[in-house]
Motif scaffolding. Structure first.
Motif, PDB file in Angstrom:
ATOM      1  N   GLU A 156     148.563  56.787  69.067  1.00 53.90           N
ATOM      2  CA  GLU A 156     149.343  58.127  68.758  1.00 53.90           C
ATOM      3  C   GLU A 156     150.442  58.236  69.876  1.00 53.90           C
ATOM      4  OE1 GLU A 156     145.622  60.823  66.909  1.00 53.90           O
ATOM      5  OE2 GLU A 156     145.867  60.895  68.890  1.00 53.90           O
ATOM      6  N   ALA A 205     145.718  61.318  55.251  1.00 53.13           N
ATOM      7  CA  ALA A 205     146.984  61.832  55.598  1.00 53.13           C
ATOM      8  C   ALA A 205     147.323  63.140  55.061  1.00 53.13           C
ATOM      9  CB  ALA A 205     148.102  60.821  55.298  1.00 53.13           C
ATOM     10  N   VAL A 208     151.422  61.634  58.245  1.00 50.62           N
ATOM     11  CA  VAL A 208     150.939  62.505  58.747  1.00 50.62           C
ATOM     12  C   VAL A 208     152.119  63.631  59.462  1.00 50.62           C
ATOM     13  CG1 VAL A 208     148.761  61.348  59.180  1.00 50.62           C
ATOM     14  CG2 VAL A 208     150.570  61.220  60.764  1.00 50.62           C
ATOM     15  N   ARG A 212     142.640  56.638  61.332  1.00 52.55           N
ATOM     16  CA  ARG A 212     143.461  57.064  62.159  1.00 52.55           C
ATOM     17  C   ARG A 212     144.586  56.196  62.614  1.00 52.55           C
ATOM     18  NH1 ARG A 212     140.434  60.178  67.147  1.00 52.55           N
ATOM     19  NH2 ARG A 212     142.825  60.593  67.504  1.00 52.55           N
ATOM     20  N   THR A 245     145.959  62.911  64.965  1.00 51.58           N
ATOM     21  CA  THR A 245     144.867  62.443  63.633  1.00 51.58           C
ATOM     22  C   THR A 245     143.529  62.607  63.684  1.00 51.58           C
ATOM     23  OG1 THR A 245     144.776  60.325  64.562  1.00 51.58           O
ATOM     24  CG2 THR A 245     146.600  60.797  63.067  1.00 51.58           C
ATOM     25  N   CYS A 265     147.065  55.213  59.872  1.00 51.96           N
ATOM     26  CA  CYS A 265     148.055  56.509  59.634  1.00 51.96           C
ATOM     27  C   CYS A 265     149.175  56.244  60.548  1.00 51.96           C
ATOM     28  CB  CYS A 265     147.402  57.765  59.870  1.00 51.96           C
ATOM     29  SG  CYS A 265     146.562  58.478  58.414  1.00 51.96           S
ATOM     30  N   CYS A 267     145.495  65.658  56.953  1.00 50.58           N
ATOM     31  CA  CYS A 267     145.921  65.935  58.366  1.00 50.58           C
ATOM     32  C   CYS A 267     147.249  66.849  58.353  1.00 50.58           C
ATOM     33  CB  CYS A 267     146.110  64.398  58.833  1.00 50.58           C
ATOM     34  SG  CYS A 267     146.749  64.431  60.444  1.00 50.58           S
TER      35      CYS A 267
END
Length: 400
Positions: free
Chosen positions: A353, A43, A12, A372, A363, A375, A46
């Motif tokens: 994140e 991904a 991402v 999410r 994401t 990733c 995104c």
């Protein structure tokens, strides 16, 4: 030199985000992201939602891409999987390396062979330096031999992000390679390898270390790449330098910085959906110590054992390494005691994140909630790339 970038295995966009935070002069001219076996390429989508697409080939299997058609670039970056890098000799009448199908290192090598990027920055798991167990160091030796064969000198460091101020104890091997044709090579190669590892090299400038080093030396004496696969082994340390097939390596100690704590990145007013509910007993079992009698496929009985891990995870330290399975009911998933409610819960997607250094809801682009986490488990720590990006920016400004 223009700061043009090609990002392979882009996920991402951790490399791109980190580089752009370091300097707005970094410009990505091409990227590739493809998740094998997935109908929907979340991904990739995104990545595209944040930066837009480039052509019809960024979201397909990289092995199907003609590397000569990739735009010219001065920096190649990518986080590639740790796989078996064994190499077979070419069949009679054929040419080139016959690495295992699907091993993505060869896509990097082929891209370098086609495009001759002056600089390369790669990321892999820390065990890359020791694999495989039956021939320790062979896989990394194959990679170094390939880079030497293409005219690159190489530095590497195993970096624990938490030791340099991040919110996660994530150990990863970073590889920096530069072409012998660069001005940087002309300058840096005047110094002895010990100084490159300890003070003046790319990683030493970016991630300072204590200065007492014991440097080991080895030479990759290879006729061809398959010969390295067949016989090479070496005890690679957590830092090193390679030029012309000669390896210098040392265990180094970081000058540690205060990390971000889990407590520092937690959300408030978290939804009830993240709390453990009636599964507490199952979580306690997964996190606890075990000794279980098992039987192998050959009928041999043995005891499987594992020690207990912290339950819940302390919020007064950085996170453990986040895996792609984060949030699922398994031993490696983080469970914390929420400081607002005093109840046990999972991390939210936004907290995942933040642990990796992405912007909140990076994401949140329509992908499934569990993907999410996947990733983020696949990502790198963005702040580490930003630090390297600043050093790279300076290096590239010194090029013609």
């Amino acid at each position: 030199m223009e700061k043009t970038v090609c990002e392979l295995f882009a996920g991402v966009g951790g490399f791109r985000l980190g580089l752009e935070r370091a300097s707005n002069e970094f410009r990505t001219v091409w990227f590739s992201q493809w998740e094998p076996g997935k109908k929907k390429q979340w991904a990739h989508d995104c990545y595209v939602q944040h930066w837009g697409d480039i052509d019809d080939f960024t979201g397909i299997d990289i092995s199907l891409v003609n590397k000569h058609n990739i735009p010219d670039h001065n920096l190649l970056v990518g986080g590639f999987p740790c796989q078996d890098y064994s190499v077979a000799r070419p069949l009679p009448g054929s040419a080139g390396l016959e690495g295992k199908k699907g091993v993505l290192w060869w896509q990097i090598r082929d891209t370098l062979e086609a495009k001759h990027a002056p600089f390369v920055l790669l990321e892999n798991v820390d065990r890359l330096l020791k694999s495989p167990a039956s021939q320790r160091g062979r896989d990394f030796g194959v990679i170094l031999a390939c880079l030497a064969d293409l005219g690159y000198a190489v530095e590497w460091r195993v970096i624990n992000a938490a030791e340099y101020g991040a919110a996660q104890k994530r150990r990863r091997t970073f590889i920096f390679a530069y072409s012998a044709a660069t001005c940087y090579a002309e300058r840096i190669n005047r110094y002895n390898p010990e100084n490159i590892i300890s003070s003046i090299g790319f990683f030493a400038r970016t991630f300072p270390i204590e200065q007492n080093l014991l440097v080991n030396e080895e030479h990759i004496a290879f006729r061809d790449i398959p010969s390295v696969s067949e016989s090479f082994s070496f005890d690679f340390k957590n830092a090193g330098f390679m030029i012309g097939g000669r390896i210098y390596t040392a265990d180094v100690k970081p000058i540690e910085e205060r990390p971000v704590l889990l407590r520092d990145i937690l959300e408030r007013n978290v939804s009830e959906a993240y709390y453990l509910g009636d599964k507490l007993e199952k979580w306690e079992y997964l996190k606890g110590a075990k000794k279980i009698e098992r039987t192998s496929k050959t009928g041999h009985s043995y005891i499987f054992s594992e020690g207990a891990i912290s339950f819940p995870d302390s919020i007064d330290s950085p996170a453990r390494t986040m895996l792609t399975s984060e949030s699922s009911l398994n031993r490696s998933t983080h469970v914390i005691r929420d400081p607002e409610t005093d109840r046990l819960r999972l991390l939210t997607q936004v907290e995942a994140e933040r642990i990796q250094g992405f912007d909140d809801n990076w994401t949140n682009t329509g992908m499934p909630q569990k993907f999410r986490y996947f990733c983020m488990g696949n990502a790198l720590v963005v702040s580490m790339v930003t630090r390297m990006g600043r050093t790279l920016s300076t290096i590239m400004e010194g090029e013609l």
